[in-house]
Design a protein around this motif. Structure first.
Motif, PDB file in Angstrom:
ATOM      1  N   GLY A 133      51.403  32.211  18.494  1.00 17.48           N
ATOM      2  CA  GLY A 133      50.048  31.749  18.245  1.00 17.48           C
ATOM      3  C   GLY A 133      49.170  31.822  19.485  1.00 17.48           C
ATOM      4  N   GLU A 134      49.777  32.150  20.624  1.00 21.74           N
ATOM      5  CA  GLU A 134      49.012  32.325  21.858  1.00 21.74           C
ATOM      6  C   GLU A 134      48.559  33.780  21.959  1.00 21.74           C
ATOM      7  N   TYR A 135      47.813  34.054  23.022  1.00 19.86           N
ATOM      8  CA  TYR A 135      47.307  35.401  23.271  1.00 19.86           C
ATOM      9  C   TYR A 135      47.667  35.824  24.687  1.00 19.86           C
ATOM     10  N   ALA A 136      48.183  37.034  24.830  1.00 22.19           N
ATOM     11  CA  ALA A 136      48.426  37.613  26.151  1.00 22.19           C
ATOM     12  C   ALA A 136      47.152  38.354  26.525  1.00 22.19           C
ATOM     13  N   ILE A 137      46.526  37.895  27.592  1.00 28.12           N
ATOM     14  CA  ILE A 137      45.256  38.482  28.022  1.00 28.12           C
ATOM     15  C   ILE A 137      45.438  39.121  29.390  1.00 28.12           C
ATOM     16  N   GLY A 138      45.176  40.404  29.469  1.00 30.17           N
ATOM     17  CA  GLY A 138      45.183  41.127  30.729  1.00 30.17           C
ATOM     18  C   GLY A 138      43.765  41.192  31.248  1.00 30.17           C
ATOM     19  N   ALA A 139      43.587  40.873  32.520  1.00 30.42           N
ATOM     20  CA  ALA A 139      42.238  40.856  33.094  1.00 30.42           C
ATOM     21  C   ALA A 139      42.263  41.359  34.529  1.00 30.42           C
ATOM     22  N   ARG A 140      41.149  41.952  34.948  1.00 27.24           N
ATOM     23  CA  ARG A 140      40.977  42.415  36.324  1.00 27.24           C
ATOM     24  C   ARG A 140      40.156  41.403  37.096  1.00 27.24           C
ATOM     25  N   PHE A 141      40.530  41.223  38.372  1.00 27.87           N
ATOM     26  CA  PHE A 141      39.699  40.414  39.255  1.00 27.87           C
ATOM     27  C   PHE A 141      38.432  41.199  39.579  1.00 27.87           C
ATOM     28  N   ASP A 142      37.359  40.496  39.927  1.00 29.39           N
ATOM     29  CA  ASP A 142      36.116  41.188  40.268  1.00 29.39           C
ATOM     30  C   ASP A 142      36.231  41.945  41.586  1.00 29.39           C
ATOM     31  N   ARG A 143      37.257  41.590  42.388  1.00 31.35           N
ATOM     32  CA  ARG A 143      37.547  42.307  43.634  1.00 31.35           C
ATOM     33  C   ARG A 143      39.043  42.143  43.902  1.00 31.35           C
ATOM     34  N   PRO A 144      39.655  43.101  44.587  1.00 22.64           N
ATOM     35  CA  PRO A 144      41.085  42.953  44.909  1.00 22.64           C
ATOM     36  C   PRO A 144      41.322  41.736  45.806  1.00 22.64           C
ATOM     37  N   LEU A 145      42.420  41.035  45.548  1.00 26.57           N
ATOM     38  CA  LEU A 145      42.806  39.914  46.405  1.00 26.57           C
ATOM     39  C   LEU A 145      43.497  40.448  47.649  1.00 26.57           C
ATOM     40  N   THR A 146      43.306  39.771  48.758  1.00 29.43           N
ATOM     41  CA  THR A 146      44.024  40.134  49.973  1.00 29.43           C
ATOM     42  C   THR A 146      45.458  39.629  49.854  1.00 29.43           C
ATOM     43  N   GLU A 147      46.323  40.112  50.714  1.00 32.59           N
ATOM     44  CA  GLU A 147      47.709  39.645  50.716  1.00 32.59           C
ATOM     45  C   GLU A 147      47.770  38.140  50.963  1.00 32.59           C
ATOM     46  N   ALA A 148      46.951  37.641  51.876  1.00 34.11           N
ATOM     47  CA  ALA A 148      46.931  36.211  52.171  1.00 34.11           C
ATOM     48  C   ALA A 148      46.473  35.389  50.963  1.00 34.11           C
ATOM     49  N   GLU A 149      45.516  35.902  50.196  1.00 34.10           N
ATOM     50  CA  GLU A 149      45.052  35.195  48.997  1.00 34.10           C
ATOM     51  C   GLU A 149      46.104  35.201  47.897  1.00 34.10           C
ATOM     52  N   LEU A 150      46.833  36.304  47.762  1.00 34.12           N
ATOM     53  CA  LEU A 150      47.814  36.470  46.696  1.00 34.12           C
ATOM     54  C   LEU A 150      49.109  35.703  46.936  1.00 34.12           C
ATOM     55  N   THR A 151      49.535  35.623  48.195  1.00 31.03           N
ATOM     56  CA  THR A 151      50.852  35.072  48.547  1.00 31.03           C
ATOM     57  C   THR A 151      51.168  33.698  47.954  1.00 31.03           C
ATOM     58  N   PRO A 152      50.255  32.728  47.938  1.00 32.30           N
ATOM     59  CA  PRO A 152      50.619  31.411  47.396  1.00 32.30           C
ATOM     60  C   PRO A 152      50.970  31.414  45.903  1.00 32.30           C
ATOM     61  N   PHE A 153      50.591  32.487  45.205  1.00 33.34           N
ATOM     62  CA  PHE A 153      50.740  32.521  43.757  1.00 33.34           C
ATOM     63  C   PHE A 153      51.886  33.415  43.274  1.00 33.34           C
ATOM     64  N   ILE A 154      52.652  33.991  44.203  1.00 26.54           N
ATOM     65  CA  ILE A 154      53.775  34.841  43.802  1.00 26.54           C
ATOM     66  C   ILE A 154      55.095  34.221  44.240  1.00 26.54           C
ATOM     67  N   ALA A 155      56.132  34.509  43.464  1.00 27.55           N
ATOM     68  CA  ALA A 155      57.461  33.979  43.755  1.00 27.55           C
ATOM     69  C   ALA A 155      58.050  34.739  44.934  1.00 27.55           C
ATOM     70  N   PRO A 156      58.744  34.036  45.839  1.00 29.17           N
ATOM     71  CA  PRO A 156      59.408  34.741  46.948  1.00 29.17           C
ATOM     72  C   PRO A 156      60.493  35.663  46.404  1.00 29.17           C
ATOM     73  N   VAL A 157      60.685  36.760  47.083  1.00 24.80           N
ATOM     74  CA  VAL A 157      61.683  37.740  46.631  1.00 24.80           C
ATOM     75  C   VAL A 157      63.061  37.338  47.097  1.00 24.80           C
TER      76      VAL A 157
END
Length: 108
Positions: A84-108
């Protein structure tokens, strides 16, 4: 059938287990969408309502540890799920920098 070309511009990452996107809904309360995957150029979220391709959404990426980043999104695709949910793919208005992205990704 021939294989379709991969249209991804940036590497997708697993999100941290508590990454959400707080979406501002005009005239209504903010809505939390679970981030399914994320890259420097966009994300896929699980949302409780459909949004048409081309729609502009404003919101913020957030984690329970306090990381937050305002983002503007343009919906690329929306697919209804059996839950009943929706998978929504979306683009950011500008690419995120590595520093901006890092807090939101799981460590490898």
């Amino acid at each position: 059938l021939p294989a379709l070309p991969d249209r991804r511009v940036a590497l997708r990452h697993r999100h941290t287990s508590d990454t959400v996107c707080r979406v501002t809904v005009p005239g209504g309360p903010d809505v939390l969408a679970l981030v399914w995957n994320i890259s420097a150029t966009g994300l896929c979220v699980l949302f409780d309502a459909p949004h048409a391709p081309g729609a502009l959404l404003a919101g913020a990426l957030e984690t329970s540890s306090g990381a937050a980043l305002p983002v503007a999104l343009r919906v690329v695709h929306c697919r209804a799920l059996k839950t009943g949910e929706y998978a929504i793919g979306a683009r950011f208005d500008r690419p995120l920098t590595e520093a901006e992205l890092t807090p939101f990704i799981a460590p490898v």
